[in-house]
Structures are given as C-alpha cells and as structure tokens.
Design a protein around this motif. Structure first.
Motif, PDB file in Angstrom:
ATOM      1  N   ARG A   2      27.213 -75.597 -85.601  1.00  0.00           N
ATOM      2  CA  ARG A   2      27.355 -76.815 -84.815  1.00  0.00           C
ATOM      3  C   ARG A   2      27.818 -77.951 -85.721  1.00  0.00           C
ATOM      4  O   ARG A   2      27.307 -78.148 -86.817  1.00  0.00           O
ATOM      5  CB  ARG A   2      26.022 -77.202 -84.190  1.00  0.00           C
ATOM      6  CG  ARG A   2      25.683 -76.342 -82.995  1.00  0.00           C
ATOM      7  CD  ARG A   2      24.388 -76.753 -82.395  1.00  0.00           C
ATOM      8  NE  ARG A   2      24.530 -78.077 -81.767  1.00  0.00           N
ATOM      9  CZ  ARG A   2      23.591 -78.621 -81.037  1.00  0.00           C
ATOM     10  NH1 ARG A   2      22.457 -78.017 -80.854  1.00  0.00           N
ATOM     11  NH2 ARG A   2      23.780 -79.794 -80.507  1.00  0.00           N
ATOM     12  N   LEU A   4      28.529 -81.093 -84.026  1.00  0.00           N
ATOM     13  CA  LEU A   4      28.147 -82.299 -83.288  1.00  0.00           C
ATOM     14  C   LEU A   4      26.845 -82.071 -82.537  1.00  0.00           C
ATOM     15  O   LEU A   4      26.576 -80.979 -82.042  1.00  0.00           O
ATOM     16  CB  LEU A   4      29.232 -82.679 -82.280  1.00  0.00           C
ATOM     17  CG  LEU A   4      30.595 -83.038 -82.850  1.00  0.00           C
ATOM     18  CD1 LEU A   4      31.599 -83.215 -81.716  1.00  0.00           C
ATOM     19  CD2 LEU A   4      30.518 -84.298 -83.684  1.00  0.00           C
ATOM     20  N   THR A   5      26.064 -83.138 -82.443  1.00  0.00           N
ATOM     21  CA  THR A   5      24.885 -83.154 -81.588  1.00  0.00           C
ATOM     22  C   THR A   5      25.200 -84.123 -80.464  1.00  0.00           C
ATOM     23  O   THR A   5      25.558 -85.276 -80.713  1.00  0.00           O
ATOM     24  CB  THR A   5      23.645 -83.641 -82.370  1.00  0.00           C
ATOM     25  OG1 THR A   5      23.418 -82.756 -83.459  1.00  0.00           O
ATOM     26  CG2 THR A   5      22.418 -83.681 -81.481  1.00  0.00           C
ATOM     27  N   ARG A   6      25.065 -83.605 -79.232  1.00  0.00           N
ATOM     28  CA  ARG A   6      25.434 -84.431 -78.084  1.00  0.00           C
ATOM     29  C   ARG A   6      24.249 -84.582 -77.161  1.00  0.00           C
ATOM     30  O   ARG A   6      23.545 -83.630 -76.865  1.00  0.00           O
ATOM     31  CB  ARG A   6      26.599 -83.762 -77.347  1.00  0.00           C
ATOM     32  CG  ARG A   6      27.126 -84.556 -76.193  1.00  0.00           C
ATOM     33  CD  ARG A   6      28.372 -83.904 -75.641  1.00  0.00           C
ATOM     34  NE  ARG A   6      28.099 -82.585 -75.101  1.00  0.00           N
ATOM     35  CZ  ARG A   6      28.043 -82.298 -73.804  1.00  0.00           C
ATOM     36  NH1 ARG A   6      28.248 -83.236 -72.916  1.00  0.00           N
ATOM     37  NH2 ARG A   6      27.776 -81.078 -73.400  1.00  0.00           N
ATOM     38  N   THR A   7      24.036 -85.824 -76.746  1.00  0.00           N
ATOM     39  CA  THR A   7      23.035 -86.102 -75.720  1.00  0.00           C
ATOM     40  C   THR A   7      23.768 -86.798 -74.586  1.00  0.00           C
ATOM     41  O   THR A   7      24.975 -87.019 -74.650  1.00  0.00           O
ATOM     42  CB  THR A   7      21.904 -87.017 -76.261  1.00  0.00           C
ATOM     43  OG1 THR A   7      22.440 -88.315 -76.507  1.00  0.00           O
ATOM     44  CG2 THR A   7      21.286 -86.446 -77.528  1.00  0.00           C
ATOM     45  N   SER A  10      24.856 -90.166 -76.423  1.00  0.00           N
ATOM     46  CA  SER A  10      25.567 -90.295 -77.695  1.00  0.00           C
ATOM     47  C   SER A  10      26.083 -88.950 -78.193  1.00  0.00           C
ATOM     48  O   SER A  10      25.648 -87.892 -77.741  1.00  0.00           O
ATOM     49  CB  SER A  10      24.650 -90.902 -78.759  1.00  0.00           C
ATOM     50  OG  SER A  10      23.623 -89.990 -79.093  1.00  0.00           O
ATOM     51  N   VAL A  11      27.009 -89.056 -79.126  1.00  0.00           N
ATOM     52  CA  VAL A  11      27.528 -87.892 -79.849  1.00  0.00           C
ATOM     53  C   VAL A  11      27.452 -88.249 -81.321  1.00  0.00           C
ATOM     54  O   VAL A  11      27.932 -89.311 -81.740  1.00  0.00           O
ATOM     55  CB  VAL A  11      28.986 -87.578 -79.452  1.00  0.00           C
ATOM     56  CG1 VAL A  11      29.537 -86.430 -80.284  1.00  0.00           C
ATOM     57  CG2 VAL A  11      29.086 -87.265 -77.966  1.00  0.00           C
ATOM     58  N   ALA A  12      26.853 -87.374 -82.133  1.00  0.00           N
ATOM     59  CA  ALA A  12      26.709 -87.644 -83.567  1.00  0.00           C
ATOM     60  C   ALA A  12      26.978 -86.365 -84.343  1.00  0.00           C
ATOM     61  O   ALA A  12      26.668 -85.272 -83.875  1.00  0.00           O
ATOM     62  CB  ALA A  12      25.302 -88.154 -83.862  1.00  0.00           C
ATOM     63  N   PRO A  13      27.544 -86.484 -85.518  1.00  0.00           N
ATOM     64  CA  PRO A  13      27.797 -85.293 -86.328  1.00  0.00           C
ATOM     65  C   PRO A  13      26.501 -84.736 -86.908  1.00  0.00           C
ATOM     66  O   PRO A  13      25.575 -85.480 -87.238  1.00  0.00           O
ATOM     67  CB  PRO A  13      28.721 -85.784 -87.436  1.00  0.00           C
ATOM     68  CG  PRO A  13      28.524 -87.252 -87.502  1.00  0.00           C
ATOM     69  CD  PRO A  13      28.094 -87.699 -86.138  1.00  0.00           C
ATOM     70  N   THR A  14      26.449 -83.425 -87.026  1.00  0.00           N
ATOM     71  CA  THR A  14      25.336 -82.773 -87.721  1.00  0.00           C
ATOM     72  C   THR A  14      25.611 -82.890 -89.226  1.00  0.00           C
ATOM     73  O   THR A  14      26.646 -83.437 -89.631  1.00  0.00           O
ATOM     74  CB  THR A  14      25.261 -81.288 -87.343  1.00  0.00           C
ATOM     75  OG1 THR A  14      26.471 -80.659 -87.767  1.00  0.00           O
ATOM     76  CG2 THR A  14      25.051 -81.093 -85.848  1.00  0.00           C
ATOM     77  N   GLU A  18      29.151 -83.796 -90.817  1.00  0.00           N
ATOM     78  CA  GLU A  18      29.374 -84.862 -91.822  1.00  0.00           C
ATOM     79  C   GLU A  18      30.164 -84.315 -93.009  1.00  0.00           C
ATOM     80  O   GLU A  18      31.104 -84.939 -93.484  1.00  0.00           O
ATOM     81  CB  GLU A  18      28.036 -85.432 -92.311  1.00  0.00           C
ATOM     82  CG  GLU A  18      27.320 -86.285 -91.324  1.00  0.00           C
ATOM     83  CD  GLU A  18      27.870 -87.694 -91.247  1.00  0.00           C
ATOM     84  OE1 GLU A  18      28.684 -88.086 -92.096  1.00  0.00           O
ATOM     85  OE2 GLU A  18      27.478 -88.401 -90.309  1.00  0.00           O
TER      86      GLU A  18
END
Length: 102
Positions: A2, A4-7, A10-14, A18
C-alpha cells in the motif's frame, strides 16, 4: 504494498508511499523538464532531408536554392546524393528523388 491510506475525509501516503515519493520526485521533475524542451521545439523544423538526383539537377536546380533554404531553416541538414539510376527512394530512405523526364 500500500502506498496510500484513504479515509472518507483524507488521502495520505504510507511510509512506503513517502519513500516512493522521495525517490520518484526528482525523476518526475527531469521528465517534466525534458517534455518542456520538446514542446518548445515543436513547430521548429529540424532533421535531415535526403535527396537523390542527377549531377546536373543538383548543380543547376538544387544547389542554387540551398544557401537561402539553410539560412531560413538552420535546424535542417540536407544530404544530396548523385545517382543516375532509378532508385527506389522509399526502400533507400530518401525523402525525394529528382530525375529528368516526365
């Protein structure tokens, strides 16, 4: 893996995302810069024109026109080959052939 972490908010890089971003950013910037150079050259004629012709055609017809053409199009190289036979300009990769006759 993975990246990206998506909720729903928001979307944030793992951590792997990174690392990938740090590694890829300079390469993507290089690609973008090169595409900019190519885009700037668009519309500017450049390359080589290959012409096969008889000696008379080169000296009497093409050669007198060449200096002005090269001034107007400095990115173009002209390659002229003296040939008195009937060449297959496609298979021999010529752009033009000049011969006497109809």
């Amino acid at each position: 893996m993975r990246f990206l972490t998506r909720t729903t908010r928001s979307v944030a890089p793992t951590a792997a995302g990174e690392q990938l971003l740090l590694t890829m950013t300079p390469r993507l910037e290089e690609i973008e810069a090169e595409l900019g150079v190519l885009t700037a050259q668009q519309g500017t004629p450049r390359g080589t024109i290959r012409i096969t012709a008889s000696g008379h055609a080169i000296h009497a017809v093409l050669w007198p026109k060449l200096p002005k053409f090269l001034r107007d199009y400095p990115g173009i190289n002209v390659e002229m080959v003296v040939d008195y036979g009937l060449s297959d300009i496609v298979s021999e990769r010529y752009d033009a052939g000049v011969r006497f006759g109809e």
